[in-house]
Design an enzyme around this catalytic site. Sequence first.
Site, PDB file in Angstrom:
ATOM      1  CB  SER A 146      -0.969  -0.054   1.181  1.00 24.80           C
ATOM      2  OG  SER A 146      -1.990   0.907   1.021  1.00 24.80           O
ATOM      3  CG  ASP A 221      -7.030  -3.013  -2.885  1.00 22.88           C
ATOM      4  OD1 ASP A 221      -7.615  -2.143  -2.199  1.00 22.88           O
ATOM      5  OD2 ASP A 221      -5.833  -3.283  -2.768  1.00 22.88           O
ATOM      6  CG  HIS A 253      -5.554  -2.589   0.669  1.00 22.92           C
ATOM      7  ND1 HIS A 253      -4.999  -2.172  -0.519  1.00 22.92           N
ATOM      8  CD2 HIS A 253      -4.925  -1.851   1.635  1.00 22.92           C
ATOM      9  CE1 HIS A 253      -4.093  -1.229  -0.287  1.00 22.92           C
ATOM     10  NE2 HIS A 253      -4.017  -1.020   1.015  1.00 22.92           N
TER      11      HIS A 253
END
Lengths: 275, 275
Positions: A146, A221, A253
Amino acid sequence: MDITAENRAFDGRQIVATHASEACQCDMTFGLYLPPQAQDGPVPLIWYLSGLTCTHENAMTKAGAQAWCAEHGLAMVFPDTSPRGTAVADDAAYDLGQGAGFYIDATEAPWAPHFRMQSYIADELPGLLSANFPLDAARQSIMGHSMGGHGALTLAMKTPGRFSSVSAFSPICNPSDSDWGRKQFTAYLGADADWEAHDAARLMRQDGIDIPVLIDTGTDDQFGDLLRTEALAQAMAEKRVAHSLRMQKGYDHSYFFVASFIEEHIAFHADALWA
Amino acid sequence: MDITAENRAFDGRQIVATHASEACQCDMTFGLYLPPQAQDGPVPLIWYLSGLTCTHENAMTKAGAQAWCAEHGLAMVFPDTSPRGTAVADDAAYDLGQGAGFYIDATEAPWAPHFRMQSYIADELPGLLSANFPLDAARQSIMGHSMGGHGALTLAMKTPGRFSSVSAFSPICNPSDSDWGRKQFTAYLGADADWEAHDAARLMRQDGIDIPVLIDTGTDDQFGDLLRTEALAQAMAEKRVAHSLRMQKGYDHSYFFVASFIEEHIAFHADALWA
């Protein structure tokens, strides 16, 4: 530097250490996994940069990396994601201030005095690690998740020659054009700064990168719109960058996604580091 | 249908056959590899669509596919890339007319009477193959190279449910916006036709695709600008299509590239076909 915890893991050592950081002007904590092979001499190092809200601890406990680091004879460092402490500026939002350093050096008040994560990761921590642990400074790779995936990609592009390979899970790809980025760049760098120099997709379009690149992002995600994977995908193809971009069906995610493919990422880095 | 050649290969049969095609209104020739497992009953089938200037023969002799088809128990068909013969329209250019069918049905003169490669590949040839060989029509995948990579991607999107997986080497990705495409679409379909319905990147952006996708393109592809890989990369990421796109360092557009990774493509299709 104080080692504040140490656990045996896969015949190696999982260490947590705290030190006074000159770059961040506060105490900083990191995790470091040393594989069993480190008993016999220096081993290559993979940097794992974490995402928003994480500390040094999340990936260390949830990614399942140690087994594969031990198998390949690689160390892995898990830095924190920002400076910390009561003397350090913060914001009530989860995505600004402490836990959200974005791996850049802030120039704007109130962030500039402590939020110098690029200097910390690129300059200060490597020296500290080399001085204290059996690491082969000539063999380093970098990865992240991320915000940390963005950090890994940008730091690899900002320091050509430093890393042998780069990989990312669910990376933020184009922060200049996303709500995960515009807010933070405005706060840390100012609205008129050269954001281009800190944006993975824009750096990629401009300079490309000449080390192996592996990117995994889930089709499900929940932050897919914020990541702007398409901007990086386009830039890498346009620039003819050697890479592998995979959108993994049904994954989101979370660290469950990271843990599902960490073995392949560590094998990917091992290929580059032991070449 | 006449079998005009047959060679033993990897304990299976490499066949070449010719038949009068209703779709193309001329004799058409194809190659078919039947793995040893076909002696015991129907096997799944991979379609291999070839690129500009190719006949049924190029991939059959240069891709090195048979060894891996035998290992995984898969048949592979190598159709021709266009109608052929003195009665069939042609052009002096290598990229129009015979050898350059683009896997679409022409509507314009002088191409319309014979250049019906979409109907041939999607409708006619499957029936002929099923009627004559031990093939499991419920298990089919498709792949291709260059123009054939585009054919594989577009036919997979045009026939949802037909194929279990799709892969491509160095595919033409966005012919509507490339000199490998505008010229042919103008000739075969006319300047005012709905090109969108025959363009991989545009179809992808509009509909996506819900089967596994694997794409390999070389960073040193001498036709890289014509392929417009970036348009497809962007569309797949934007549409959150489960896929793997790899740009392979140092590889070009040739069959040496195809042969280097055909094992992985066939294993990829085997995973989907035997699931």
